[in-house]
Design a protein around this motif. Structure first.
Motif, PDB file in Angstrom:
ATOM      1  N   ALA A 275       2.108   9.160  -6.077  1.00 31.30           N
ATOM      2  CA  ALA A 275       2.509  10.523  -5.722  1.00 31.30           C
ATOM      3  C   ALA A 275       3.668  11.019  -6.576  1.00 31.30           C
ATOM      4  CB  ALA A 275       2.899  10.583  -4.247  1.00 31.30           C
TER       5      ALA A 275
ATOM      6  N   ILE B  42      -4.701   7.038  -3.104  1.00 35.78           N
ATOM      7  CA  ILE B  42      -3.823   7.565  -2.060  1.00 35.78           C
ATOM      8  C   ILE B  42      -4.610   8.337  -1.002  1.00 35.78           C
ATOM      9  CG2 ILE B  42      -1.863   7.667  -3.638  1.00 35.78           C
ATOM     10  CD1 ILE B  42      -2.250  10.664  -3.840  1.00 35.78           C
TER      11      ILE B  42
ATOM     12  N   CYS C  44       1.219   4.155  -2.892  1.00 35.35           N
ATOM     13  CA  CYS C  44       1.047   5.594  -2.626  1.00 35.35           C
ATOM     14  C   CYS C  44       2.253   6.389  -3.130  1.00 35.35           C
ATOM     15  CB  CYS C  44       0.852   5.839  -1.130  1.00 35.35           C
ATOM     16  SG  CYS C  44      -0.718   5.253  -0.472  1.00 35.35           S
TER      17      CYS C  44
ATOM     18  N   TYR D  83       0.827  -1.213   0.000  1.00 35.43           N
ATOM     19  CA  TYR D  83       0.000   0.000   0.000  1.00 35.43           C
ATOM     20  C   TYR D  83       0.862   1.264   0.000  1.00 35.43           C
ATOM     21  CZ  TYR D  83      -3.560   3.375   1.441  1.00 35.43           C
ATOM     22  OH  TYR D  83      -4.397   4.467   1.505  1.00 35.43           O
TER      23      TYR D  83
ATOM     24  N   LYS E  78      -2.484  16.020  -0.989  1.00 39.68           N
ATOM     25  CA  LYS E  78      -3.089  15.206  -2.050  1.00 39.68           C
ATOM     26  C   LYS E  78      -3.683  16.066  -3.149  1.00 39.68           C
ATOM     27  CE  LYS E  78      -6.935  11.905  -2.461  1.00 39.68           C
ATOM     28  NZ  LYS E  78      -7.834  11.011  -1.687  1.00 39.68           N
TER      29      LYS E  78
ATOM     30  N   THR F  17      -0.533   2.556   6.834  1.00 38.64           N
ATOM     31  CA  THR F  17       0.847   2.721   6.351  1.00 38.64           C
ATOM     32  C   THR F  17       1.895   2.226   7.342  1.00 38.64           C
ATOM     33  OG1 THR F  17       0.901   4.995   7.209  1.00 38.64           O
ATOM     34  CG2 THR F  17       0.222   4.699   4.919  1.00 38.64           C
TER      35      THR F  17
END
Length: 530
Positions: A62, A234, A58, A54, A122, A257
């Motif tokens: 990103a 994300i 992300c 995960y 984000k 996370t």
């Protein structure tokens, strides 16, 4: 005879529930400890793998904005050959066209710090993608140099937003032990973008002059489209959520996370403490911009470290080497366009392959050893390139050495100065000023990049390509000194521990100075008495 539960809640003969908490075992029961331990270990391993996947996903999503910067750097090195012919522009206009993106991107980086504090990390990445798409479309259909420049300005602002925010976001969601390698992902994607740009140049160079460069630029829009899908995957940065007092949402992100729930609570407490400290007493009613302009001693050291390493990354000439690699190889003796573009692909491959070395080593050997190795290697390669162009005539030997030293330079850059620069500036600043201080670092980076890109051809015309490489070599040697004396090691520390490291270092220096003053005073008094 007493009995204990067999695991399904049955009652024993004595009427006592056969539960795990009872003291006695049924005579024919098996001890479940080994099986339970194995099951527990398997569950932990599954959770660990799921969390790791995960976080990596992300980091990848990103980093997509950074593909845009890399692709632009790579594709413009070849596209400009056709733009110059199609739009009939001068060499000065070529320099301005290439360099203006880096200069304008500072506006995006400056605005990105404040924007990310307001709307979140984000959605700042999403805004960057939208702005770049508009600029990319404008450049693709530009009928003139003026319209091409307008698209270039918009693309630069979008890139400025994206380059600044990606490392911050990844650093804020990553576990401590893998933060270095994950925060280097943006640099990987810059390199992937550069290589794709070179490949695009080579692939579309056979089209007509009017069409080829437009197709090359249009392909660069695709990565920003995928960022739209990334927004559904994300999460928001937990540290930004804490700053907004959205504690439960921050805990939810940290649970996704981090592998250990205990570690989640510890990290959340650290973040809350850092956020509370930033918003209380010492910083009350003090704007971030004023704190950055008049920093306390510990923050001043952080700024010198962050801005200094960002400047050295660019003034050692990496963007000139990448943007103008066709012109550099032409100076070694390669004249055919197709061969020139093929040689640039080798540069892109070298840059991308060696970044993988950094990803593997950055959390094992640390940031500082990689920086030292990188800057020493770059210095040698830059000096070697200058010597090759100075002492040998054009020919196969010079072409071979030229390709070797250029590929070596970008390779050593990718091992350390390229990725570690962004890792450091995303992790050394306190939470309260992190976004805007990192934005300043990105601005310093983009300004230096723009100045180098806009002056390389003119400077080479005055002091020769060899002289320019000797100059870059001298600057790179200064970077070695800077890394040795200024840059600290941050491997394995949480972001909050890094902040305390800078604070404690400053306090220890102050105490040493005070102790030295006391000793001097005692010596003076002793001398007077005698």
């Amino acid at each position: 005879m007493m009995f204990q539960e067999n695991g399904n809640g049955e009652m024993g003969l004595s009427g006592i529930p056969l539960g795990a908490k009872n003291k006695y075992l049924r005579m024919n029961s098996q001890v479940p400890d080994d099986n339970d331990d194995a099951l527990h270990q398997q569950q932990l391993e599954d959770k660990r793998n799921s969390t790791r996947k995960y976080v990596i996903a992300c980091a990848i999503f990103a980093s997509l904005n950074n593909v845009l910067l890399g692709y632009d750097v790579g594709v413009m090195s070849g596209a400009v050959i056709f733009i110059k012919e199609d739009l009939n522009i001068t060499e000065v206009q070529v320099e301005f066209l290439i360099g203006i993106l880096s200069i304008v991107s500072l506006l995006g980086s400056l605005g990105g710090g404040r924007t990310s504090d307001i709307i979140g990390r984000k959605w700042t990445m999403a805004l960057a993608a939208v702005i770049f798409q508009i600029g990319g479309i404008t450049m693709t259909f530009a009928p003139s140099y003026q319209v091409l420049m307008i698209g270039r300005l918009l693309a630069g602002i979008g890139i400025g937003f994206g380059v600044m925010i990606s490392p911050i976001y990844i650093a804020e969601i990553s576990p401590n032990l893998t933060r270095g390698s994950l925060t280097a992902f943006p640099e990987i994607f810059i390199n992937v973008g550069i290589m794709l740009g070179y490949v695009s140049n080579y692939a579309f160079s056979g089209l007509s002059v009017h069409i080829s460069w437009r197709v090359m630029l249009a392909v660069g829009i695709l990565p920003s489209v995928f960022i739209g899908f990334a927004l559904f995957v994300i999460p928001e940065s937990p540290r930004w959520l804490v700053m907004q007092n959205r504690i439960e949402e921050a805990r939810s992100v940290l649970l996704k996370t981090n592998e250990d729930e205990k570690e989640v609570e510890e990290r959340l407490a650290e973040i809350q403490q850092a956020a509370g400290f930033a918003n209380s007493g010492k910083y009350e009613n003090k704007p971030v911009w004023r704190e950055l302009l008049f920093p306390p001693p510990a923050l001043r050291w952080m700024l010198i470290t962050g801005l200094g390493i960002q400047c050295f990354q660019q003034i050692s000439g990496i963007d000139a080497t990448v943007y103008y690699s066709p012109e550099i190889f032409q100076a070694t003796g390669i004249e055919d366009k197709k061969k020139l573009l093929a040689a640039t692909v080798a540069v892109g491959i070298s840059k991308t392959v060696f970044i993988l070395v950094a990803i593997v080593l950055i959390d094992k050997v640390g940031r500082k050893p990689l920086l030292i190795t990188s800057t020493i290697g770059m210095t040698v390669c830059l000096f070697g390139m200058g010597a090759t162009l100075s002492f040998f005539e054009k020919g196969p030997l010079v072409i071979g050495l030229g390709i070797l030293f250029v590929c070596g330079n970008v390779g050593f850059f990718s091992i350390g100065l390229g990725p570690v620069c962004w890792v450091l500036t995303s992790e050394i600043f306190p939470l309260r000023v992190r976004a805007q201080a990192s934005a300043l670092g990105a601005v310093a980076n983009r300004v230096c990049s723009g100045l180098v890109a806009m002056s390389f051809l003119s400077l080479s015309g005055k002091i020769s390509f060899a002289g320019t490489f000797f100059l870059f070599s001298a600057i790179s040697s200064l970077a070695i000194v800077f890394v040795f004396t200024i840059v600290p090691e941050t491997k394995g520390k949480s972001l909050e521990q890094i902040e305390m490291m800078f604070q404690n270092e400053h306090e220890s220096q102050v105490k040493e100075m005070e102790l030295g003053d006391v000793e001097q005073l005692v010596q003076n008094k002793t001398g007077i008495t005698n």
